[in-house]
Design an enzyme around this catalytic site. Structure first.
Site, PDB file in Angstrom:
ATOM      1  CE  LYS A  66     -14.309   6.388  -0.527  1.00 12.42           C
ATOM      2  NZ  LYS A  66     -13.741   6.748   0.799  1.00 12.42           N
TER       3      LYS A  66
ATOM      4  CB  THR B 196     -10.406   4.936  -2.483  1.00 15.83           C
ATOM      5  OG1 THR B 196     -10.180   5.249  -1.100  1.00 15.83           O
ATOM      6  CG2 THR B 196      -9.637   3.692  -2.880  1.00 15.83           C
TER       7      THR B 196
ATOM      8  CE  LYS C 266      -3.925  10.770   2.850  1.00 14.08           C
ATOM      9  NZ  LYS C 266      -4.591  10.151   1.683  1.00 14.08           N
TER      10      LYS C 266
ATOM     11  CG  HIS D 259      -2.151  -0.803   1.035  1.00 13.80           C
ATOM     12  ND1 HIS D 259      -3.317  -0.303   0.521  1.00 13.80           N
ATOM     13  CD2 HIS D 259      -2.372  -2.109   1.265  1.00 13.80           C
ATOM     14  CE1 HIS D 259      -4.222  -1.269   0.472  1.00 13.80           C
ATOM     15  NE2 HIS D 259      -3.673  -2.378   0.915  1.00 13.80           N
TER      16      HIS D 259
ATOM     17  CE  LYS E  29      -7.405  13.766  -0.329  1.00 12.55           C
ATOM     18  NZ  LYS E  29      -7.281  12.580  -1.159  1.00 12.55           N
ATOM     19  NE  ARG E  30      -5.880   9.962   9.797  1.00 12.56           N
ATOM     20  CZ  ARG E  30      -5.668   9.012  10.701  1.00 12.56           C
ATOM     21  NH1 ARG E  30      -6.459   7.953  10.756  1.00 12.56           N
ATOM     22  NH2 ARG E  30      -4.693   9.111  11.577  1.00 12.56           N
TER      23      ARG E  30
HETATM   24  C1  LIG Z   1     -12.449   6.879   1.153  1.00  7.07           C
HETATM   25  C2  LIG Z   1     -12.089   7.248   2.521  1.00  7.07           C
HETATM   26  C3  LIG Z   1     -10.752   7.509   2.827  1.00  7.07           C
HETATM   27  C4  LIG Z   1      -9.645   7.486   1.799  1.00  7.07           C
HETATM   28  O1  LIG Z   1      -9.579   8.753   1.185  1.00  7.07           O
HETATM   29  P1  LIG Z   1      -8.281   9.216   0.339  1.00  7.07           P
HETATM   30  O2  LIG Z   1      -8.736  10.516  -0.247  1.00  7.07           O
HETATM   31  O3  LIG Z   1      -8.088   8.165  -0.714  1.00  7.07           O
HETATM   32  O4  LIG Z   1      -7.168   9.333   1.269  1.00  7.07           O
HETATM   33  C5  LIG Z   1     -10.435   7.858   4.128  1.00  7.07           C
HETATM   34  N1  LIG Z   1     -11.385   7.937   5.076  1.00  7.07           N
HETATM   35  C6  LIG Z   1     -12.687   7.713   4.813  1.00  7.07           C
HETATM   36  C7  LIG Z   1     -13.688   7.830   5.913  1.00  7.07           C
HETATM   37  C8  LIG Z   1     -13.092   7.353   3.532  1.00  7.07           C
HETATM   38  O5  LIG Z   1     -14.373   7.113   3.278  1.00  7.07           O
END
Ligand SMILES: *Cc1c(COP(=O)(O)O)cnc(C)c1O
Length: 797
Positions: free
Chosen positions: A646, A642, A540, A346, A534-535
């Site tokens: 979305k 991911t 990021k 990952h 995101k985190r």
């Molecule tokens: C999809 C998702 C992530 C991953 O998001 P990234 O933008 O790919 O880092 C992290 N936390 C939650 C709650 C998510 O639904």
């Protein structure tokens, strides 16, 4: 519902609370699920189907009430029924606590994969840990992140079933004794080990309208209590139990809140071995009991995917059981093991790679250490003999090297498949990070770009958009997500585009209401909703985003009449509790927000919102309302992402770097339908290798950058002049390790293009619909089919 309410709670509808109705509903759903679950298990047994087991230290499940209702075909009827009874369905569903047993993308991927496996009729199940406390609850207090325990099991979790009778024993520490049997083979016995009970809790994973229910089995640590044969012995054990039960329960006590970074804590290693030992024992017991085939046929019926290196001790644990319990010799055990395991990598970031100090490892897991040592010896010997050209590389390939055990190396050596999670990520693995391993075993390496479950992220989270799509192209996309491509035909049809516009606006109004309820801030639902969720992590680059916002604010202060489309910047995300710089970024975002949101001079053209406690349920609220998706990681750092998928699926247009799956989005929609900027991965990797970047040059030459940085250092933001000095110093004195200044100007330009494009309504809507149309490629249905064909070789029920 009325009947159950009366029988189980002795209440009438007039007396019922939302929580009462939630529990009544889960009972009704469980009555549907449980017979199908039992039946699915029976069919697997009778047909002796090959099973795939997914091992992950995290599952970011979110709520299950809506997806279970939807998958059982009961969601629409339930919504109606609840409304008829005078309840708001969303409020009833919100009674479920999010199962937050994961940090971010990695844990969400595991949960999504299970959902897709069941929906596509595949025999695939998950194993994980039932953490008593999931990822912390985040509160923002005076701009700072405060962490509260996530007490998700405070009230009964209605989807789990405790299976006490299937508990297994896990052994830590102790001493290992070696004996030679009559036939010359070796026998190993363990003494004075610390025993812990692993008790399974099963969660049904319901397929979409297909009568398949698979299992997610989460292990809970409990004291091992042996009644023994004498009462006094039992009593002394009971006292021991009283002394130690707390330590034992700690093993499944909480989820480590670190995302993409490694913490070498003993408890974490205990958690890892606890998960894999319970799981591998369980898998072998089931195989023997239900399949009644010789152990040497195991790879015909079992394949195990390990999600990152956290569960990679499953490899030596399998060796241990095959040799010490099933009596196989090394060679045969190794042959079986390396035909069973597949490993997903990952990350390539060195701070995330797991390395355990030998001493700690050896004390906690003496027998496993012996096996890892032997795997290492044989691997290195093989390298020496078969690959003389790599002899000087052995120290960087050895599983045990410089006093540490390298988990990724163990996972590669013990698996028949190694996959990355986006094309560029897999290429970087092959060409750089794992190039020597690639040289000696090219056939192991393959790519499986991550995916998202479109039934949760579109069908469920965005019912308005899902309904519109179904009206335009019919129903089939729900099981064949690539059918979404049919929307492309309508991307120039103004009447249809107006309907997409209407849906987005309704979603924005709903989010604006939520923002008001949460924060008391009014946002303009006609402004551009620019979303960065995101985190919080340096790579990021939330910092790049907030620098751009400060820049826009400066421009507006200077010229309040600036012709700028109003913008609402929305952030959400948690920082690891020990990650100082990430917490400073949260504070900075909130500080800028409070200044910008309250400055009358800029006439509400800019709003900055930080929504607290980012989790799956909050993501489901924000994503349907997004216009712009911020995917701006330093190129080469985001393995896949991911969140990008979305947001695309919900009609947001991406502003992003050529990183992770952004590149694959770009391959599909092209420059016309997304905003790409910044350094490429090759350029970044080249700077890291050869130097040549000087952040101070940019500071010296670009006035806009200098203004922003000096504002951080001047006390303009915050009560103390020194408030953000660490961010300032990290950029100017540590040479901006994530290239924020380097990408600043290109990012500004990209944002100007976003703003221009947004002004042309039909052009923008066309971009949006084009993104939705291509997003089917990123459904986890597609991803899982590739895992099935290339790695798992399993068959539909
Ligand atoms: C999809 C998702 C992530 C991953 O998001 P990234 O933008 O790919 O880092 C992290 N936390 C939650 C709650 C998510 O639904």
């Amino acid at each position: 519902m009325k009947e159950k309410l009366f029988h189980e709670k002795g209440k009438t509808i007039a007396e019922a609370t939302e929580k009462d109705l939630f529990y009544v509903l889960t009972d009704i759903v469980n009555e549907q699920i449980i017979p199908v679950w039992e039946n699915t298990k029976k069919i697997y047994k009778n047909k002796k189907l090959k099973q795939m087991y997914y091992l992950s230290i995290e599952y970011l499940i979110g709520r299950l009430i809506k997806s279970n209702l939807s998958n059982c075909g009961m969601l629409t009827a339930t919504n109606e029924a609840l409304k008829n009874l005078g309840f708001d369905p969303e409020k009833v569903y919100a009674e479920e606590d999010d199962a937050g047993l994961g940090n971010g993308g990695l844990g969400r991927l595991a949960a999504g994969f299970l959902d897709t496996l069941a929906s596509l009729h595949y025999p695939g199940h998950g194993f994980g840990i039932r953490y008593r406390f999931g990822l912390f609850d985040q509160r923002i207090i005076q701009g700072n992140q405060v962490e509260l325990p996530d007490d998700w099991l405070n009230e009964p979790y209605p989807w789990e079933v405790r299976k006490e009778e299937e508990a297994v024993t896990i052994q830590f520490r102790g001493t290992v004794h070696m004996f030679r049997r009559g036939d010359g083979s070796l026998e190993f016995k363990y003494e004075h080990t610390d025993k812990v009970l692993a008790v399974p809790y099963d969660i049904p994973i319901v397929g979409y309208g297909n009568e398949v229910v698979n299992t997610l089995r989460l292990w809970s640590a409990e004291p091992y209590y042996d009644i023994g044969d004498s009462v006094t012995l039992a009593h002394s054990k009971f006292l021991h139990y009283l002394d130690h039960h707390h330590d034992i329960e700690q093993i499944s006590g909480f989820l480590y809140p670190d995302d993409s970074s490694f913490e070498g804590k003993v408890l974490r290693l205990k958690q890892q071995y606890f998960l894999v030992s319970a799981t591998i024992q369980n898998i072998i017991q089931d195989y023997k009991k239900h399949y009644r085939m010789p152990i040497r046929k195991l790879p015909k019926k079992v394949v195990i995917q390990i999600n990152d290196t956290h569960p990679s001790l499953a490899i030596p644990e399998m060796m241990r059981i095959l040799m010490d319990e099933e009596g196989l010799g090394w060679d045969e055990a190794w042959d079986l093991t390396t035909r069973i395991f597949a490993y997903t990598n990952h990350t390539i970031m060195s701070e995330a790679l797991e390395k355990w100090p030998i001493d700690l490892f050896k004390q906690l897991l003496p027998r496993i250490y012996m096996i890892v040592e032997e795997i290492n010896e044989r691997f290195c010997k093989g390298l020496w003999l078969d690959h003389p050209e790599l002899r000087d590389k052995i120290p960087e390939m050895a599983i045990i090297s410089y006093g540490q055990i390298h988990m990724a190396r163990l996972a590669i050596v013990g698996s028949f498949s190694v996959n990355g999670v986006a094309e560029i990520h897999t290429e970087i693995l092959k060409k750089q990070v794992m190039k020597h391993f690639y040289t000696i075993s090219k056939e192991k390496f393959n790519n499986k770009t991550n995916g998202i479950t479109h039934r949760r992220w579109l069908l469920q989270a965005n019912p308005r958009l899902a309904t519109l799509i179904t009206e335009i192209i019919g129903n089939k996309w729900k099981m064949q997500p690539k059918q979404l491509i049919g929307l492309l035909r309508y991307s120039g049809d103004q009447e249809i585009l107006d309907r997409f516009d209407h849906v987005k606006h309704e979603n924005k109004k709903a989010l604006a209401r939520f923002i008001f309820d949460q924060t008391g801030i009014v946002v303009d639902d006609r402004s551009i909703f620019d979303v960065h969720i995101k985190r919080i992590h340096e790579y990021k680059r939330q910092l790049l985003n907030i620098f751009h916002i400060i820049y826009l604010y400066n421009e507006l202060k200077e010229n309040p009449n600036l012709d700028l489309t109003p913008r609402t910047f929305i952030f959400a995300g948690k920082a690891a509790p020990n990650y100082h710089l990430a917490k400073e970024v949260i504070k900075l975002i909130n500080t800028v927000a409070s200044i910008v949101n309250n400055d009358g001079r800029i006439r509400g053209k800019l709003k900055v919102i930080f929504l607290e406690n980012y989790n799956v349920s909050l993501a489901e609220k924000i994503i349907p309302a997004a216009d712009v998706s911020e995917q701006i990681s330093t190129a080469s750092k985001e393995a896949s992402g991911t969140g990008n998928m979305k947001l695309m699926m919900n009609g947001a247009v991406t502003i992003g770097t050529m990183d992770g799956a952004n590149i694959e989005i770009h391959d599909l929609v092209g420059n016309e339908n997304m905003f790409i900027f910044g350094l490429t991965a090759d350029e970044v990797l080249n700077y890291y290798k050869n130097g040549g970047y000087n952040a101070r040059d940019i500071y010296n030459t670009d006035e806009r950058v200098r203004d922003v940085l000096e504002q951080l250092n001047s006390g303009e933001f915050g009560e103390h002049v020194i408030e953000f000095k660490d961010i300032y110093y990290n950029i100017l004195y540590h040479n901006d390790p994530y290239f924020v200044l380097k990408d600043f100007e290109p990012y500004l330009e990209a944002h100007e293009h976003v703003e221009q494009a947004y002004r042309n309504r039909y052009q923008w809507l066309k971009m949006s619909v084009t993104n939705i149309a291509h997003s089917g490629k990123f459904s986890s249905d597609q991803t899982i089919q590739k895992y099935v064909n290339v790695i798992w070789k399993i068959h539909r029920l």
